[in-house]
Design an enzyme around this catalytic site. Sequence first.
Site, PDB file in Angstrom:
ATOM      1  N   HIS A 118       0.848  -1.201   0.000  1.00 14.90           N
ATOM      2  CA  HIS A 118       0.000   0.000   0.000  1.00 14.90           C
ATOM      3  C   HIS A 118       0.885   1.254   0.000  1.00 14.90           C
ATOM      4  CE1 HIS A 118      -3.498  -2.378   0.775  1.00 14.90           C
ATOM      5  NE2 HIS A 118      -3.398  -2.468   2.072  1.00 14.90           N
ATOM      6  N   SER A 148     -15.005   2.854   3.106  1.00 15.41           N
ATOM      7  CA  SER A 148     -14.454   1.531   3.406  1.00 15.41           C
ATOM      8  C   SER A 148     -13.338   1.659   4.457  1.00 15.41           C
ATOM      9  CB  SER A 148     -13.908   0.913   2.111  1.00 15.41           C
ATOM     10  OG  SER A 148     -13.470  -0.388   2.344  1.00 15.41           O
ATOM     11  N   TYR A 203     -11.634  -0.603  -9.234  1.00 11.63           N
ATOM     12  CA  TYR A 203     -12.608  -1.422  -8.498  1.00 11.63           C
ATOM     13  C   TYR A 203     -13.937  -1.445  -9.254  1.00 11.63           C
ATOM     14  CZ  TYR A 203     -15.480  -2.866  -4.485  1.00 11.63           C
ATOM     15  OH  TYR A 203     -16.345  -3.531  -3.641  1.00 11.63           O
ATOM     16  N   ARG A 259     -16.671  -6.522   3.588  1.00 12.90           N
ATOM     17  CA  ARG A 259     -17.710  -5.810   4.321  1.00 12.90           C
ATOM     18  C   ARG A 259     -18.989  -5.752   3.503  1.00 12.90           C
ATOM     19  NH1 ARG A 259     -19.743  -0.532   4.820  1.00 12.90           N
ATOM     20  NH2 ARG A 259     -18.613  -0.025   2.917  1.00 12.90           N
ATOM     21  N   GLY A 261     -18.808  -4.610  -0.277  1.00 14.99           N
ATOM     22  CA  GLY A 261     -18.441  -4.933  -1.661  1.00 14.99           C
ATOM     23  C   GLY A 261     -19.291  -4.269  -2.719  1.00 14.99           C
TER      24      GLY A 261
HETATM   25  P1  A3P Z   1     -16.141  -2.265   1.346  1.00 14.79           P
HETATM   26  O1  A3P Z   1     -15.616  -1.875   2.700  1.00 14.79           O
HETATM   27  O2  A3P Z   1     -16.707  -1.092   0.601  1.00 14.79           O
HETATM   28  O3  A3P Z   1     -17.092  -3.410   1.411  1.00 14.79           O
HETATM   29  P2  A3P Z   1      -8.873  -3.928   0.531  1.00 14.79           P
HETATM   30  O4  A3P Z   1      -8.778  -5.374   0.245  1.00 14.79           O
HETATM   31  O5  A3P Z   1      -8.000  -3.098  -0.345  1.00 14.79           O
HETATM   32  O6  A3P Z   1      -8.737  -3.654   1.956  1.00 14.79           O
HETATM   33  O7  A3P Z   1     -10.341  -3.468   0.079  1.00 14.79           O
HETATM   34  C1  A3P Z   1     -11.449  -3.839   0.816  1.00 14.79           C
HETATM   35  C2  A3P Z   1     -12.716  -3.521   0.053  1.00 14.79           C
HETATM   36  O8  A3P Z   1     -12.845  -4.435  -1.047  1.00 14.79           O
HETATM   37  C3  A3P Z   1     -13.947  -3.720   0.927  1.00 14.79           C
HETATM   38  O9  A3P Z   1     -14.898  -2.762   0.469  1.00 14.79           O
HETATM   39  C4  A3P Z   1     -14.330  -5.133   0.564  1.00 14.79           C
HETATM   40  O10 A3P Z   1     -15.642  -5.490   0.907  1.00 14.79           O
HETATM   41  C5  A3P Z   1     -14.105  -5.102  -0.941  1.00 14.79           C
HETATM   42  N1  A3P Z   1     -14.033  -6.431  -1.543  1.00 14.79           N
HETATM   43  C6  A3P Z   1     -13.345  -7.504  -1.119  1.00 14.79           C
HETATM   44  N2  A3P Z   1     -13.547  -8.546  -1.930  1.00 14.79           N
HETATM   45  C7  A3P Z   1     -14.399  -8.134  -2.894  1.00 14.79           C
HETATM   46  C8  A3P Z   1     -15.003  -8.767  -4.024  1.00 14.79           C
HETATM   47  N3  A3P Z   1     -14.783 -10.038  -4.301  1.00 14.79           N
HETATM   48  N4  A3P Z   1     -15.820  -8.022  -4.793  1.00 14.79           N
HETATM   49  C9  A3P Z   1     -16.061  -6.728  -4.504  1.00 14.79           C
HETATM   50  N5  A3P Z   1     -15.532  -6.076  -3.445  1.00 14.79           N
HETATM   51  C10 A3P Z   1     -14.703  -6.768  -2.649  1.00 14.79           C
END
Ligand code: A3P
Length: 302
Positions: A118, A148, A203, A259, A261
Amino acid sequence: MTQTAPMSAMKSRMEEASKMKDEDKLYKRDGVLYSTILSPPETLDKLKDLQVREDDLLLVAYPKCGFNWMVAVLRKIMNASTGKNEAPPERSPLVEFLPPDAQQKLAEAPSQRLLGTHLHPDNMPASFFTKKPKILVVFRNPKDTLVSYFHFMNKNPVLPSAEPWDKFFSEFMAGEVPWGSYFDHALAWEKRLDDPNVMIVTYEDLKQNLSEGVKKVAEFFNFPLSEEQIRSIAGESTFSVMLENSQKSHGGFGQVFFRKGEVGDWKNHFTKDQSKQMDELFKNKLAGTKLGARLKYDLYCQ
Ligand code: A3P
């Protein structure tokens, strides 16, 4: 059950965090906040010498832009192309979380390694750019990223609570969050968009058409996959499937990483004024840039 070293290390980090005061959980280095427990100064000092290899797969994302999603997709792509079904390593591929002894082990690990970070490009090990590995960068619209991040900080014991919302909103806008400012990261990648070793995915585009995203990523890293393999990887990587498997794949952290998604959850959090403030900041920082256009701000943030 005997715990593997990284699992027990993670548990002891959690225990350490539970005894720590919120104000001690972050520290500043060269103007950027980092986790005291996960990325202490000795880890970041040693990281400067990390030797990236030309054939490493590098995954870079500002926090909460979909890093863990892409890690899972990349591992599936690698497994499909080698025909092996390797269990995911216990450790996160985030290099800034690797204590010096784990960095040493990484140096001895066979190719092809999947490394992630990151970190802002200016703070990455120099070899990330001199060795010219391929770098996949994931971005997400800033409003959903902020939301998020807010929930992530509240659920992650290693980081301080983000409450109250208005305070976190101001901190994110000022770049006073772990790993620094979203906009500084975006502007740094804007300068590298034309580098053939760099590919940016968003995303929102992945949500829109995951099969297409898997195909692009596999082609970028030179993994030849059949249409059937691409469809199957996309099917296994939707939010609902990953959430269902999250206890197995991420243990207690499953609930933290997966969370909601969705695209557009910011509408349930931002006030009208906060939305305007972000519109203004986006305009000042990214309007007219190529990355700004790729983020389709008008579509996803208005
Ligand atoms: P939200 O908090 O909006 O749900 P990172 O992995 O960089 O920490 O990002 C986390 C975010 O990616 C979270 O967003 C999570 O729910 C989402 N995420 C993880 N897997 C996912 C998937 N298969 N499809 C869509 N979003 C996903």
